[in-house]
Design a protein around this motif. Structure first.
Motif, PDB file in Angstrom:
ATOM      1  N   ALA A  30       0.725  -1.197  -0.092  1.00  0.00           N
ATOM      2  CA  ALA A  30      -0.089  -0.031  -0.008  1.00  0.00           C
ATOM      3  C   ALA A  30       0.831   0.971   0.146  1.00  0.00           C
ATOM      4  O   ALA A  30       1.630   1.516   0.862  1.00  0.00           O
ATOM      5  CB  ALA A  30      -0.845   0.020   1.221  1.00  0.00           C
ATOM      6  N   LEU A  31       0.396   2.189  -0.986  1.00  0.00           N
ATOM      7  CA  LEU A  31       1.190   3.408  -0.878  1.00  0.00           C
ATOM      8  C   LEU A  31       0.779   4.349   0.395  1.00  0.00           C
ATOM      9  O   LEU A  31       1.674   4.825   0.993  1.00  0.00           O
ATOM     10  CB  LEU A  31       0.763   3.986  -2.052  1.00  0.00           C
ATOM     11  N   ALA A  32      -0.346   4.378   0.605  1.00  0.00           N
ATOM     12  CA  ALA A  32      -1.091   5.243   1.708  1.00  0.00           C
ATOM     13  C   ALA A  32      -1.584   4.254   2.573  1.00  0.00           C
ATOM     14  O   ALA A  32      -1.732   3.144   2.558  1.00  0.00           O
ATOM     15  CB  ALA A  32      -2.264   5.929   1.210  1.00  0.00           C
ATOM     16  N   PRO A  33      -1.664   4.676   4.078  1.00  0.00           N
ATOM     17  CA  PRO A  33      -2.245   3.803   5.018  1.00  0.00           C
ATOM     18  C   PRO A  33      -3.537   3.353   4.827  1.00  0.00           C
ATOM     19  O   PRO A  33      -4.344   4.058   4.021  1.00  0.00           O
ATOM     20  CB  PRO A  33      -2.308   4.884   6.368  1.00  0.00           C
ATOM     21  N   ALA A  34      -3.850   2.273   5.180  1.00  0.00           N
ATOM     22  CA  ALA A  34      -5.331   1.256   4.686  1.00  0.00           C
ATOM     23  C   ALA A  34      -6.233   2.253   5.451  1.00  0.00           C
ATOM     24  O   ALA A  34      -6.243   2.769   6.497  1.00  0.00           O
ATOM     25  CB  ALA A  34      -5.196  -0.147   5.350  1.00  0.00           C
ATOM     26  N   GLU A  43      -9.981   7.815 -10.050  1.00  0.00           N
ATOM     27  CA  GLU A  43      -9.237   7.313 -11.161  1.00  0.00           C
ATOM     28  C   GLU A  43      -7.715   6.970 -10.719  1.00  0.00           C
ATOM     29  O   GLU A  43      -7.326   5.808 -10.928  1.00  0.00           O
ATOM     30  CB  GLU A  43      -9.181   8.101 -12.497  1.00  0.00           C
ATOM     31  N   PHE A  44      -7.197   7.777 -10.058  1.00  0.00           N
ATOM     32  CA  PHE A  44      -5.920   7.487  -9.366  1.00  0.00           C
ATOM     33  C   PHE A  44      -6.159   6.452  -8.362  1.00  0.00           C
ATOM     34  O   PHE A  44      -5.095   5.596  -8.360  1.00  0.00           O
ATOM     35  CB  PHE A  44      -5.238   8.847  -8.693  1.00  0.00           C
ATOM     36  N   ARG A  45      -7.115   6.276  -7.568  1.00  0.00           N
ATOM     37  CA  ARG A  45      -7.057   5.459  -6.531  1.00  0.00           C
ATOM     38  C   ARG A  45      -7.347   4.090  -7.164  1.00  0.00           C
ATOM     39  O   ARG A  45      -6.727   3.080  -6.588  1.00  0.00           O
ATOM     40  CB  ARG A  45      -8.364   5.895  -5.514  1.00  0.00           C
ATOM     41  N   LEU A  46      -8.144   4.320  -8.219  1.00  0.00           N
ATOM     42  CA  LEU A  46      -8.292   2.687  -8.750  1.00  0.00           C
ATOM     43  C   LEU A  46      -7.092   2.236  -9.469  1.00  0.00           C
ATOM     44  O   LEU A  46      -6.604   0.743  -9.320  1.00  0.00           O
ATOM     45  CB  LEU A  46      -9.373   2.946 -10.153  1.00  0.00           C
ATOM     46  N   TYR A  47      -6.079   3.192  -9.933  1.00  0.00           N
ATOM     47  CA  TYR A  47      -4.669   2.940 -10.707  1.00  0.00           C
ATOM     48  C   TYR A  47      -4.053   2.162  -9.507  1.00  0.00           C
ATOM     49  O   TYR A  47      -3.245   1.345  -9.734  1.00  0.00           O
ATOM     50  CB  TYR A  47      -4.376   3.943 -11.309  1.00  0.00           C
ATOM     51  N   ARG A  48      -3.838   2.897  -8.394  1.00  0.00           N
ATOM     52  CA  ARG A  48      -3.159   2.374  -7.281  1.00  0.00           C
ATOM     53  C   ARG A  48      -3.485   1.044  -6.834  1.00  0.00           C
ATOM     54  O   ARG A  48      -2.956   0.080  -6.477  1.00  0.00           O
ATOM     55  CB  ARG A  48      -2.877   3.368  -6.085  1.00  0.00           C
TER      56      ARG A  48
END
Length: 387
Positions: free
Chosen positions: A272-276, A290-295
């Protein structure tokens, strides 16, 4: 006449007028936009006046039977000329456009004056809000009146079809091209109305009757006009609707991937790039979808790779056999096998079991995907199978 279509046409025209007036306030010097606003206003007025109960009310207020017909058809002539002025401003340099538009407006005034004179000569005494043309088409003055009206109508709509389809071929923006094509299609459909009206005139001379085509004429005229109005505004609101559709698709896919992503994240938190987030917080995440989906896609792929040391090849082989026996094939079979592989690898990792590097579960059974959208769609299938 189909009153419901007329009412819908009036609402659509005035909605388009409201939409375009907002743009006109930002660009008051845009002559093409001003002409387009006039087209919407005149279209709405012609539809509204043609409604039977409005027709009767206008006649009563004016004290002249069927004056509503003259008013509605004068509006149509004016909006036909208005469409030509829009195209002129789009296609010509400003000075040339202004000169041509003056001639177009002079022609419009002359044509409406001719309709007024012929209407006065006709002096239609019986009020006919639903079948005005069919009732008076045998009158020589009305034949002349209808010939002027339909001649302008057909010539104008043919030019809209020609110009808009031509501009669509060279338009650089996708939604502008689509709007022009919809406008051209609508104008082409309205030619059905003009053709039936021309047939009403020719039928007097050659002895045939097109009364059976009256409903077709109104459908072509009303639906075609509505499509034309949609086409004029489509470049403005089309991209926003498309963006909303992309957001909905991204949100749904983001949510459907959550169970798979959550299971992988619990096993391999470093993906995970950011905390869950909690399941509720994830459901309420609506920005930067769209960014969240890509990540999420990238992190799932990272999780899959992290589990390769725990995936025994016989697990995938057995899953493929079971899926085949269950009638699965293609992507559905691959998604089922991958979901089984991930579930087995998660269990093996939790128990501390690994397999030799040369036997680690490869992804050879996974289909190749040409882009992120296809990859995302396939991972959604895997997530559904996993869940």
């Amino acid at each position: 006449m189909i009153p419901a279509f007329h009412l819908l046409g009036a609402v659509a025209a005035w909605a388009g007028l409201f939409y375009k007036c907002r743009a006109l306030r930002r660009n008051p010097g845009d002559r093409a936009l001003l002409a387009l606003c006039a087209v919407f206003a005149l279209s709405g007025l012609s539809f509204f006046v043609s409604l039977p109960y409005v027709w009767v009310l206008v006649d009563r207020l004016a004290g002249v039977p069927n004056i509503a017909a003259l008013l509605a058809q004068s509006c149509v002539v004016a909006l036909i000329v208005g469409q030509q002025t829009v195209l002129t401003h789009w296609a010509r340099p400003p000075e040339t456009a202004r000169r041509l538009v003056r001639w177009q407006l002079a022609f419009c005034a002359t044509a409406i004056a001719a309709l007024v004179v012929l209407f006065c000569l006709l002096t239609p005494a019986r009020q006919r809000p639903k079948d005005f043309t069919l009732y008076y088409v045998h009158d020589p003055y009305y034949i002349a009146y209808l010939s002027v009206y339909i001649g302008i109508y057909l010539a104008g709509e043919i030019n809209v079809v020609r110009a808009c389809s031509g501009y669509a071929r060279v338009a650089g923006r996708t939604w502008l091209r689509r709007g022009l094509l919809v406008t051209a299609a609508g104008a082409f459909l309205t030619l059905g109305y003009g053709a039936v009206r021309a047939g009403n005139i020719l039928g007097i001379a050659f002895g045939f009757d097109l009364r059976a085509w009256e409903t077709t004429a109104w459908v072509c005229g009303d639906v075609g006009s509505a499509l034309t109005l949609v086409g004029w505004t489509l470049p403005g609101w089309g991209p926003r609707v498309a963006a909303a559709g992309r957001w909905v698709t991204a949100y749904r896919r983001h949510r459907r991937l959550y169970p798979l992503w959550s299971a992988l994240h619990r096993a391999v938190p470093s993906i995970a790039l950011a905390p869950a987030r909690s399941a509720l917080a994830d459901r309420l995440a609506v920005r930067q979808l769209e960014f969240r989906l890509y990540r999420r896609v990238i992190e799932i792929r990272d999780g899959q790779l992290a589990l390769r040391a725990h995936a025994a090849p016989e697990t995938v082989a057995e899953a493929l056999r079971e899926g085949s026996r269950a009638g699965l094939s293609g992507d559905a079979l691959s998604a089922h096998a991958e979901a089984v592989r991930i579930r087995a690898a998660l269990t093996a990792r939790a128990q501390g079991r690994t397999v030799p590097a040369e036997e680690s579960g490869a992804l050879d059974h996974c289909p190749a995907h040409p882009d992120l959208a296809a990859e995302t769609a396939w991972l959604v299938r895997v997530a559904e199978a996993f869940r």
